[in-house]
Structure formats: structure tokens, C-alpha cells
Write an enzyme that holds these catalytic residues in place. Structure first.
Site, PDB file in Angstrom:
ATOM      1  N   LYS A  27       0.848  -1.202   0.000  1.00  0.00           N
ATOM      2  CA  LYS A  27       0.000   0.000   0.000  1.00  0.00           C
ATOM      3  C   LYS A  27       0.881   1.249   0.000  1.00  0.00           C
ATOM      4  CE  LYS A  27      -0.370  -0.438   5.021  1.00  0.00           C
ATOM      5  NZ  LYS A  27      -1.130  -1.082   6.103  1.00  0.00           N
ATOM      6  N   TYR A  76      16.251  29.139  11.126  1.00  0.00           N
ATOM      7  CA  TYR A  76      15.007  29.786  11.570  1.00  0.00           C
ATOM      8  C   TYR A  76      14.838  29.727  13.083  1.00  0.00           C
ATOM      9  CZ  TYR A  76      13.089  30.029   6.811  1.00  0.00           C
ATOM     10  OH  TYR A  76      12.859  30.316   5.493  1.00  0.00           O
TER      11      TYR A  76
HETATM   12  C1  LIG Z   1      -0.409  -2.140   6.715  1.00  0.00           C
HETATM   13  C2  LIG Z   1      -1.071  -3.424   7.013  1.00  0.00           C
HETATM   14  C3  LIG Z   1      -0.321  -4.599   7.147  1.00  0.00           C
HETATM   15  C4  LIG Z   1       1.177  -4.610   7.172  1.00  0.00           C
HETATM   16  O1  LIG Z   1       1.633  -4.153   8.420  1.00  0.00           O
HETATM   17  P1  LIG Z   1       3.205  -4.060   8.774  1.00  0.00           P
HETATM   18  O2  LIG Z   1       3.211  -3.650  10.188  1.00  0.00           O
HETATM   19  O3  LIG Z   1       3.741  -2.996   7.861  1.00  0.00           O
HETATM   20  O4  LIG Z   1       3.778  -5.374   8.508  1.00  0.00           O
HETATM   21  C5  LIG Z   1      -1.010  -5.796   7.290  1.00  0.00           C
HETATM   22  N1  LIG Z   1      -2.369  -5.831   7.345  1.00  0.00           N
HETATM   23  C6  LIG Z   1      -3.108  -4.709   7.247  1.00  0.00           C
HETATM   24  C7  LIG Z   1      -4.594  -4.796   7.340  1.00  0.00           C
HETATM   25  C8  LIG Z   1      -2.499  -3.469   7.088  1.00  0.00           C
HETATM   26  O5  LIG Z   1      -3.232  -2.355   7.020  1.00  0.00           O
END
Ligand SMILES: *Cc1c(COP(=O)(O)O)cnc(C)c1O
Length: 377
Positions: free
Chosen positions: A45, A266
Site C-alpha cells: 500500500k 530559523y
Molecule cells: C499495513 C497493514 C499490514 C502490514 O503491516 P506491517 O506492520 O507494515 O507489517 C497488514 N495488514 C493490514 C490490514 C495493514 O493495514
């Protein structure tokens, strides 16, 4: 991108992100070995956690991944173009009206509410298709997913043949995946066992990266690691068995001297206490180098590797620039045009995250489009 066009692109920006696809493949292999006999999927994702799904997806496929998870249909479409044969699930659920769209892409929704189940069921029955989809059950996250009661009613309709489709996967997501013995994790495990038993013969999936690595109980039929593929440490209280994947480097524009007692950047947030030599580096929070990783007189910030040595940031992170103290380096060790390493050479995404008060996931997904991407294969 070819070497010459990378060189040209680098003259037009300040930083480069090198993604080591060999390390991605090695990390997948390690996770797949831990997951076995369960299948090891890959969570890609958010553009493969910011690293570029068009390149990372095919590398994972070469390493053996066949099932992939994205968040949105748009991400599924990009992955589908790169991997025509992959099984692709969209985690965020079924947006009303999006069923034909997902079907065209050839992606499966992860159905996480009763209205989503109804909409998918109606769509599939109208189209006369198999309508593969996952069913998401909430075992304690209180985010997406059916309650256990809803899951039981869906299971009844499924066994009575009223659903119109056969769930291809039943899944849930852990709240504290890096603490297998935590009471909440154990409660989720037992809730998930009951929920999965309602769907006999349907593959089940619970484990994220941390749970894939830590405890066999969580693996079921399919593991879903994400961050571990990209080198993040899934359990920060343990040594990281994964290989680092990313190197972020930014060009040094100037080396300059600052007298003792002068402030840098800054807000005059940090004053140098001795005559200092600074490297002014061409990356800032607009590149995803988080402002929270900056330094002040009261609180030390992140470090960068310059000429093979760790050097501390000085003052705030600007939009496009940071200042690094190179006073301790030998004369002539660093010149304008050299690159400072912001992630890599021992500086992990988890270390940088610690300085910025966040997690490695946010460090990776925030690295901006300004950095030239280089893929090491
Ligand atoms: C993002 C996600 C994962 C992966 O999680 P990690 O901690 O990056 O391994 C697995 N399942 C779902 C539903 C997620 O949203």
C-alpha cells in the site's frame, strides 16, 4: 532510469533515494521462510511504503510473492499494470459504487462492513461472477471490519448459499503485533480463531510483519508483512533481522564557518558554542526529512553521515535545507558537491524516526517525490 538521465535529474534536485531491490527480495525470502507452511503475501500500500510499487512489486514477484495488499483501487490499478497475474486485495474496503471499477482492475475488495457485503453480493449476483473478496473481521482494532456477531450472520448466509460469492480470505488485523503475549493480542487471537472457524475451508490471515516473525500461532494460512520487506524493524525491542533497503542522500551546497555564539537557521533555535564549520545540505521537510528531527540548544536532533562520520544537525529543519556540524571532520574531508547520507550507512529509518518522535513507516512514506529514485538490482 538510466545512469545518464539519473545524473541529469540529480542536477535538477537536491537528493537521491536509492532503493535496494536485492535487499527487498532477501527480506521477502526471510519472511517467507518464517511464514512457511503459510503463504507469505506482500503489503505494498501507499506506493510500496513510498518506495515505488512499479519497481518493488515486480521484485517481490521475482522473490515468490503472489498475493499483494494495497489500500485503494487506484493503487491496485498501478500494481495490476506491473503484475498481470498477481492476486491483489484492496484493504480499505468497498467504496459505494466502486464494485465494477475493482472488477475491471481485477482486484478483490476486503469487505469490512455489512453494507459493503450487501453491495458486493448484489453486484456479483447481477454479474453472475465468482466475485472473490476477503472478509475483514474486527477482533479489537475498532477501525474496519465486521463484529463477531455480524461475521456469524454472514457465515450463515454463506453456508446457505445466499451470499452469491465465496469469501476467498477471512482476515483481521493486530493492534500490538509486536507483543504476542499482550492480553489484547491474545484476545484478538482467540476472537480470530472463533471467527475463522465460522468459515470452514476459507484461508485465514492475521499476521503483520511483527507477528510473522515472532510467534507461529499468528501465521494461519497467509501472512501479510509490510514494513519488514522495506527493512524496518517490526519489533523495536529486538535486533532487526531484516536488511536495510533505502539510502537517502542529499547534496552539500556550501561549507561555511560560524563564529561561537551565533545562531543557525530559523527561529535562532540553536546557538553554536564554539567556532563551527557547517555543511549546508540540500534537503528539508519538503523532501520528507521531518521538521521534528531538527536540533535546538535544548534538544539534540538527528545525525547525518558525512565523509564516513556521524555529524549532528544544527538548528531547525527548513523546507529545503538542513545544517550539519562538520567541525570535527579533518580539514578537506568534505567539499561542496559531496553527498550527506541522511538514511543509510548505519542510520536506520527507525533511528531517524526516534529523533522525529515517529515510526519508520512515516519516515518511509513521507520521502517526497523531489528525491531522484535509483533502483539497485
Ligand atoms: C499495513 C497493514 C499490514 C502490514 O503491516 P506491517 O506492520 O507494515 O507489517 C497488514 N495488514 C493490514 C490490514 C495493514 O493495514
Amino acid at each position: 532510469m538510466s545512469v545518464s538521465s539519473t545524473g541529469a535529474a540529480l542536477l535538477e534536485t537536491g537528493s537521491r533515494l536509492t532503493v535496494d531491490l536485492t535487499a527487498v527480495r532477501a527480506n521477502y525470502s526471510l519472511l517467507a521462510a518464517r511464514a512457511a507452511p503459510a503463504e507469505c503475501a506482500a503489503v505494498v500500500k501507499a506506493n510500496a511504503y513510498g518506495l515505488g510499487v512499479e519497481r518493488v512489486g515486480p521484485a517481490l514477484w521475482e522473490a515468490g510473492a503472489r498475493t499483494f495488499f494495497v489500500a485503494h483501487p487506484g493503487e491496485a490499478r498501478i500494481l495490476r499494470d506491473a503484475l498481470p497475474e498477481a492476486v491483489v486485495y484492496a484493504l480499505n474496503g468497498l467504496t459505494s459504487g466502486a464494485a465494477p471499477h475493482l472488477d475491471t482492475i481485477g482486484a478483490r475488495p476486503v469487505l469490512g462492513s455489512m453494507p459493503e457485503i450487501e453491495e458486493w453480493s448484489a453486484f456479483v449476483q447481477k454479474q453472475g461472477q465468482t466475485g472473490e473478496a476477503a472478509i475483514h473481521i474486527d477482533t479489537g482494532m475498532n477501525r474496519l471490519g465486521l463484529s463477531l456477531e455480524e461475521a456469524a450472520s454472514v457465515a450463515k448466509r454463506f453456508s446457505a448459499g445466499e451470499l452469491g460469492f465465496r469469501p476467498a480470505l477471512v482476515m483481521s488485523h493486530l493492534v500490538i503485533g509486536d507483543e504476542p503475549d499482550h492480553a489484547l493480542t491474545q484476545r484478538q487471537l482467540s476472537n480470530f480463531r472463533s471467527a475463522a472457524a465460522l468459515f470452514p475451508g476459507v484461508p485465514a490471515s492475521l499476521a503483520n510483519s511483527a507477528a510473522t516473525l515472532t510467534a507461529a500461532d499468528f501465521r494461519f494460512d497467509l501472512c501479510r508483512p509490510g514494513i519488514a520487506l522495506y527493512g524496518g524493524n517490526p519489533a523495536l525491542d529486538r535486533p532487526n533481522p531484516l536488511q536495510p533497503v533505502v539510502t537517502l542522500e542529499a547534496r552539500i551546497m556550501q561549507i561555511r564557518s560560524v563564529p561561537a555564539g551565533e545562531s543557525v537557521g530559523y527561529g535562532a533555535a540553536e546557538t553554536v558554542l564554539r567556532p563551527s564549520t557547517l555543511a549546508i545540505v540540500s534537503a528539508g521537510y519538503a523532501d520528507g526529512f521531518l521538521r521534528a528531527a531538527g536540533s535546538s540548544t535544548a534538544r539534540k536532533g538527528a545525525e547525518a553521515m558525512i565523509a564516513g562520520q556521524r555529524c549532528p544537525l544544527v538548528g531547525r529543519v527548513s523546507m529545503d535545507l538542513i545544517a550539519v556540524d562538520v567541525t570535527a571532520l579533518p580539514d578537506g574531508a568534505v567539499s561542496p558537491g559531496d553527498f550527506a547520507t541522511l538514511i543509510g550507512q548505519g542510520i536506520t529509518i527507525d533511528e531517524l524516526a526516534e529523533h522525529a518522535g515517529t515510526i519508520g513507516y512515516e519516515i518511509l512514506t513521507r520521502i517526497g517525490p523531489r528525491s531522484v529514485r535509483i533502483y539497485k538490482d
